[in-house]
Design an enzyme around this catalytic site. Structure first.
Site, PDB file in Angstrom:
ATOM      1  N   LYS A 231       1.115  -1.597   0.055  1.00 40.73           N
ATOM      2  CA  LYS A 231      -0.153   0.121  -0.506  1.00 40.73           C
ATOM      3  C   LYS A 231       0.620   1.567   0.431  1.00 40.73           C
ATOM      4  CE  LYS A 231      -3.903  -2.455   2.204  1.00 40.73           C
ATOM      5  NZ  LYS A 231      -4.838  -2.691   3.362  1.00 40.73           N
TER       6      LYS A 231
ATOM      7  N   PHE B 118     -15.547   3.065   8.028  1.00 43.99           N
ATOM      8  CA  PHE B 118     -14.172   2.759   8.047  1.00 43.99           C
ATOM      9  C   PHE B 118     -13.796   2.962   5.385  1.00 43.99           C
ATOM     10  CE2 PHE B 118     -14.178  -1.347   8.514  1.00 43.99           C
ATOM     11  CZ  PHE B 118     -13.250  -2.024   6.827  1.00 43.99           C
TER      12      PHE B 118
ATOM     13  N   ARG C 252      -0.474 -13.544   4.683  1.00 41.46           N
ATOM     14  CA  ARG C 252      -1.734 -13.224   5.716  1.00 41.46           C
ATOM     15  C   ARG C 252      -0.715 -13.475   6.640  1.00 41.46           C
ATOM     16  NH1 ARG C 252      -6.145 -10.992   4.169  1.00 41.46           N
ATOM     17  NH2 ARG C 252      -7.001 -11.357   5.850  1.00 41.46           N
TER      18      ARG C 252
ATOM     19  N   THR D 267      -4.788  -7.864  10.581  1.00 40.68           N
ATOM     20  CA  THR D 267      -5.113  -6.268  10.087  1.00 40.68           C
ATOM     21  C   THR D 267      -5.539  -4.992  10.750  1.00 40.68           C
ATOM     22  OG1 THR D 267      -7.524  -7.420   9.150  1.00 40.68           O
ATOM     23  CG2 THR D 267      -7.682  -5.361   8.891  1.00 40.68           C
TER      24      THR D 267
ATOM     25  N   ARG E 266       3.245  -5.244   9.591  1.00 36.76           N
ATOM     26  CA  ARG E 266       2.296  -4.944   9.884  1.00 36.76           C
ATOM     27  C   ARG E 266       2.489  -4.365  11.264  1.00 36.76           C
ATOM     28  NH1 ARG E 266      -3.654  -7.530   7.238  1.00 36.76           N
ATOM     29  NH2 ARG E 266      -3.912  -5.873   5.706  1.00 36.76           N
TER      30      ARG E 266
ATOM     31  N   ASN F 238      -2.409   0.221   6.858  1.00 42.46           N
ATOM     32  CA  ASN F 238      -1.546  -1.147   7.223  1.00 42.46           C
ATOM     33  C   ASN F 238      -0.843  -1.621   6.955  1.00 42.46           C
ATOM     34  OD1 ASN F 238      -3.594  -1.792   5.918  1.00 42.46           O
ATOM     35  ND2 ASN F 238      -4.608  -2.760   7.741  1.00 42.46           N
TER      36      ASN F 238
ATOM     37  N   HIS G  40      -2.040  -6.152   2.035  1.00 46.97           N
ATOM     38  CA  HIS G  40      -2.852  -6.711   1.564  1.00 46.97           C
ATOM     39  C   HIS G  40      -2.461  -8.347   0.932  1.00 46.97           C
ATOM     40  CE1 HIS G  40      -6.620  -7.297   0.174  1.00 46.97           C
ATOM     41  NE2 HIS G  40      -7.273  -8.213  -1.097  1.00 46.97           N
TER      42      HIS G  40
HETATM   43  P1  IDP Z   1      -7.385  -7.310   5.495  1.00 49.66           P
HETATM   44  O1  IDP Z   1      -7.286  -6.158   4.648  1.00 49.66           O
HETATM   45  O2  IDP Z   1      -6.539  -7.980   6.525  1.00 49.66           O
HETATM   46  O3  IDP Z   1      -8.270  -8.760   4.865  1.00 49.66           O
HETATM   47  P2  IDP Z   1     -10.074  -6.364   5.505  1.00 49.66           P
HETATM   48  O4  IDP Z   1     -10.747  -6.893   6.444  1.00 49.66           O
HETATM   49  O5  IDP Z   1     -10.171  -6.900   4.662  1.00 49.66           O
HETATM   50  O6  IDP Z   1      -8.398  -7.236   6.401  1.00 49.66           O
HETATM   51  O7  IDP Z   1     -10.258  -5.385   5.646  1.00 49.66           O
HETATM   52  C1  IDP Z   1      -9.477  -4.150   4.019  1.00 49.66           C
HETATM   53  C2  IDP Z   1      -8.523  -3.266   5.040  1.00 49.66           C
HETATM   54  O8  IDP Z   1      -9.426  -1.993   5.098  1.00 49.66           O
HETATM   55  C3  IDP Z   1      -7.786  -3.646   6.179  1.00 49.66           C
HETATM   56  O9  IDP Z   1      -6.395  -3.557   5.692  1.00 49.66           O
HETATM   57  C4  IDP Z   1      -7.495  -1.911   6.581  1.00 49.66           C
HETATM   58  O10 IDP Z   1      -6.533  -0.631   5.827  1.00 49.66           O
HETATM   59  C5  IDP Z   1      -8.828  -1.730   6.093  1.00 49.66           C
HETATM   60  N1  IDP Z   1      -9.661  -1.534   7.422  1.00 49.66           N
HETATM   61  C6  IDP Z   1     -10.234  -2.659   7.997  1.00 49.66           C
HETATM   62  N2  IDP Z   1     -10.908  -2.400   9.643  1.00 49.66           N
HETATM   63  C7  IDP Z   1     -10.308  -0.965  10.199  1.00 49.66           C
HETATM   64  C8  IDP Z   1     -11.024  -0.060  10.566  1.00 49.66           C
HETATM   65  O11 IDP Z   1     -12.012  -0.710  12.257  1.00 49.66           O
HETATM   66  N3  IDP Z   1     -10.615   1.299  10.949  1.00 49.66           N
HETATM   67  C9  IDP Z   1      -9.685   1.575   9.958  1.00 49.66           C
HETATM   68  N4  IDP Z   1      -9.770   0.892   8.819  1.00 49.66           N
HETATM   69  C10 IDP Z   1      -9.789  -0.317   8.849  1.00 49.66           C
HETATM   70 MG    MG Z   2      -9.486  -8.488   2.875  1.00 52.07          MG
END
Ligand code: IDP
Ligand code: MG
Length: 175
Positions: free
Chosen positions: A16, A57, A85, A91, A105, A115, A118
């Site tokens: 990212k 978010f 992962r 996350t 992360r 973070n 992806h």
């Molecule tokens: P992942 O990237 O670990 O698969 P997901 O739940 O698919 O996590 O969420 C996608 C992206 O959305 C995350 O990588 C993060 O950048 C953002 N995100 C997820 N949850 C939150 C939150 O609670 N606050 C802010 N950003 C979030």
């Molecule tokens: Mg995801």
């Protein structure tokens, strides 16, 4: 019918905008099958994250993801999806910093939005996300024609392309 013989798995990884500004590449741990550096428009970022429509978010995620260049990679290794992962870490950075400080992360994440990376979360998601960024790439064709070069170690890392290329392709190119 070749499916049962497949050894390597493909996943879609994104570095990212926050990590592209401070690159650290994992080419020892994964094969980099294809790589592209690009800037997502807000519309494309929204499309990529459409599973998160309606989440609180989403807006900040979309503006972050379109705020600068990202690297997208098709990565290969055995169990690439869970392995990538695992290396990324959970996350939520603000927790991960304490609970998994050795992960990407945990080490480099700034906030729950920023973070770093992806990774696809299932084979179905990986197929869809690979198509999203690499519409010209065929997973089936890769397994049928390129996977053996990777399994046999007949590949080297091309710094300019930021991907592993088979020695066959290199000798074709210079002959
Ligand atoms: P992942 O990237 O670990 O698969 P997901 O739940 O698919 O996590 O969420 C996608 C992206 O959305 C995350 O990588 C993060 O950048 C953002 N995100 C997820 N949850 C939150 C939150 O609670 N606050 C802010 N950003 C979030
Ligand atoms: Mg995801």
């Amino acid at each position: 019918m070749m499916r049962a013989l497949r050894k390597l798995e493909l996943t879609l990884a994104i570095l990212k905008p926050d990590v592209v500004a401070h690159p650290h590449i994992l080419k020892q741990e994964f094969f980099f099958v294809r790589s592209k550096k690009l800037i997502l428009t807000p519309t494309r970022a929204k499309e990529f994250y459409k599973e998160h429509d309606g989440k609180f978010f989403l807006n900040r995620l979309v503006s972050f993801m379109s705020s600068g260049p990202i690297w997208t990679h098709i990565l290969a290794r055995e169990n690439a999806i869970p392995e990538w992962r695992r290396i990324m870490g959970p996350t939520k950075v603000l927790k991960t910093i304490h609970e998994a400080p050795e992960t990407i992360r945990g080490r480099f994440g700034l906030t729950d939005t920023r973070n770093c990376t992806h990774g696809s979360d299932s084979p179905e998601t990986a197929a869809r996300e690979i198509q999203f960024f690499f519409p010209e790439f065929s997973i089936d064709k890769w397994h049928d024609t390129e996977e053996t070069h990777f399994c046999n170690g007949h590949v080297g890392f091309d710094e300019d392309l930021c991907q592993h290329v088979s020695f066959q392709d290199v000798s074709d190119a210079i002959s």
